[in-house]
Design a protein around this motif. Structure first.
Motif, PDB file in Angstrom:
ATOM      1  N   ASN A   1       0.845  -1.197   0.000  1.00 55.00           N
ATOM      2  CA  ASN A   1       0.000   0.000   0.000  1.00 55.00           C
ATOM      3  C   ASN A   1       0.880   1.246   0.000  1.00 55.00           C
ATOM      4  O   ASN A   1       1.064   1.886   1.032  1.00 55.00           O
ATOM      5  CB  ASN A   1      -0.920  -0.019   1.226  1.00 55.00           C
ATOM      6  N   PRO A   2       1.441   1.567  -1.156  1.00 59.67           N
ATOM      7  CA  PRO A   2       2.366   2.704  -1.218  1.00 59.67           C
ATOM      8  C   PRO A   2       1.676   4.053  -0.976  1.00 59.67           C
ATOM      9  O   PRO A   2       2.354   5.055  -0.763  1.00 59.67           O
ATOM     10  CB  PRO A   2       2.928   2.623  -2.643  1.00 59.67           C
ATOM     11  N   ALA A   3       0.331   4.065  -0.988  1.00 62.39           N
ATOM     12  CA  ALA A   3      -0.386   5.331  -0.772  1.00 62.39           C
ATOM     13  C   ALA A   3      -0.454   5.696   0.699  1.00 62.39           C
ATOM     14  O   ALA A   3      -0.795   6.816   1.056  1.00 62.39           O
ATOM     15  CB  ALA A   3      -1.799   5.230  -1.336  1.00 62.39           C
ATOM     16  N   MET A   4      -0.132   4.739   1.555  1.00 56.75           N
ATOM     17  CA  MET A   4      -0.278   4.984   2.981  1.00 56.75           C
ATOM     18  C   MET A   4       0.786   5.959   3.484  1.00 56.75           C
ATOM     19  O   MET A   4       1.971   5.756   3.261  1.00 56.75           O
ATOM     20  CB  MET A   4      -0.148   3.672   3.731  1.00 56.75           C
ATOM     21  N   PRO A   5       0.341   7.028   4.174  1.00 58.62           N
ATOM     22  CA  PRO A   5       1.327   7.981   4.681  1.00 58.62           C
ATOM     23  C   PRO A   5       2.215   7.353   5.758  1.00 58.62           C
ATOM     24  O   PRO A   5       1.722   6.621   6.606  1.00 58.62           O
ATOM     25  CB  PRO A   5       0.477   9.112   5.280  1.00 58.62           C
ATOM     26  N   THR A   6       3.507   7.633   5.709  1.00 59.17           N
ATOM     27  CA  THR A   6       4.435   7.141   6.739  1.00 59.17           C
ATOM     28  C   THR A   6       5.162   8.352   7.321  1.00 59.17           C
ATOM     29  O   THR A   6       5.330   9.359   6.639  1.00 59.17           O
ATOM     30  CB  THR A   6       5.476   6.172   6.147  1.00 59.17           C
ATOM     31  N   PRO A   7       5.570   8.252   8.586  1.00 63.85           N
ATOM     32  CA  PRO A   7       6.243   9.393   9.219  1.00 63.85           C
ATOM     33  C   PRO A   7       7.530   9.761   8.486  1.00 63.85           C
ATOM     34  O   PRO A   7       7.882  10.935   8.372  1.00 63.85           O
ATOM     35  CB  PRO A   7       6.539   8.926  10.636  1.00 63.85           C
ATOM     36  N   VAL A   8       8.232   8.730   8.017  1.00 59.56           N
ATOM     37  CA  VAL A   8       9.448   8.971   7.218  1.00 59.56           C
ATOM     38  C   VAL A   8       9.325   8.172   5.926  1.00 59.56           C
ATOM     39  O   VAL A   8       8.731   7.102   5.929  1.00 59.56           O
ATOM     40  CB  VAL A   8      10.735   8.540   7.970  1.00 59.56           C
TER      41      VAL A   8
END
Lengths: 189, 80
Positions: free
Chosen positions: A94-101
């Motif tokens: 799920n590359p659309a998921m926001p990550t902190p970094v």
């Protein structure tokens, strides 16, 4: 004789006739029971996919629509008694998921990333005062939304009616279609 | 022109779908012709409240934004 001539001969302008037609169509649409009915299929069992059917169902019910949500396959998670622990989000694939970094998606398979992503999304929702799944389920039941669990997939997953939250009905494809064919609004989520 | 409301719904801080869901509940407690005032901070409510009012046969009398708060006046319709 032209059509305009005919209309004028009874004392109506073309614009007046168009106005009458618009009003009559509007009245007919408001009387159409299918505009007041929604049939939604909830087929996914992740936290992010639990929201859309419940948000749309509660809103439909709040606008006076008779609303049915059919929970099938992994969608049964949403009405399972243990929905709080069953509904998760996965960063894997799920590359659309926001990550902190920023991180390569491959890293998301590392153990612990799933629970981390789930708790991050929950706290993000909470911080923004988005209604919880529990609150949406309560609201749906309060507004009379029909929550229907697919009997066949319950058998497959080994769920008993008691495994589901209060107020869930059981049904199958024919029950869904019977509602959906009388509803203008049908969604598969 | 000030519109006199019969009831106020404070939906500030709530996001979709709750302002509309709560508005639906509140307006059901009013008599036809009575007015519900809705306070919201959800930007989506600018599209949602008018759509909800139209679909439910209620009338959006007026709305405005003041200091980041959206204020709606909805009169309960005769239908249903």
């Amino acid at each position: 004789m032209s059509e305009t001539g005919t209309i004028e001969s009874v004392g109506l302008t073309e614009e007046a006739v168009r106005q009458i037609v618009r009003e009559e169509l509007g009245r007919a649409e408001r009387r159409d029971p299918a505009t007041k009915k929604a049939a939604i299929i909830a087929s996914k069992g992740t936290l992010d996919f639990a929201y859309p059917p419940l948000i749309l169902a509660t809103t439909a019910a709040a606008t006076g629509m008779e609303t049915h949500v059919f929970f099938t396959f992994y969608g049964l998670n949403i009405v399972h008694r243990e929905f709080e622990s069953k509904l998760k989000v996965s960063p894997v694939g799920n590359p659309a998921m926001p990550t902190p970094v920023p991180m390569p998606n491959l890293v998301t398979v590392v153990p612990g990333m799933g629970p981390l992503a789930t708790s991050m999304m929950k706290s993000r929702f909470d911080r923004k005062h988005v209604a919880s799944i529990a609150e949406l389920l309560d609201t749906a039941r309060e507004l009379g939304v029909h929550l229907v669990a697919c009997q066949m997939t319950m058998e497959v997953f080994g769920y008993e009616p008691d495994d589901l939250i209060e107020g869930v009905e059981l049904g199958g494809a024919a029950a869904f279609l019977s509602e959906a064919r009388r509803a203008h609004l049908t969604l598969f989520i | 022109m000030a519109i006199a409301e019969d009831k106020v719904l404070d939906a500030r801080g709530l996001l979709c779908p709750m302002p509309v869901v709560k508005a639906g509940k509140e307006i059901a407690t009013l008599e036809p012709g009575q007015v519900l005032k809705i306070l919201a901070t959800d930007r989506g409510s600018v599209a949602d409240v008018p759509a909800w009012a139209e679909d439910t046969g209620n009338e959006l009398l007026e709305w405005h934004e003041q200091d980041g708060i959206f204020v709606y006046y909805v009169r309960r319709g005769e239908e249903e």
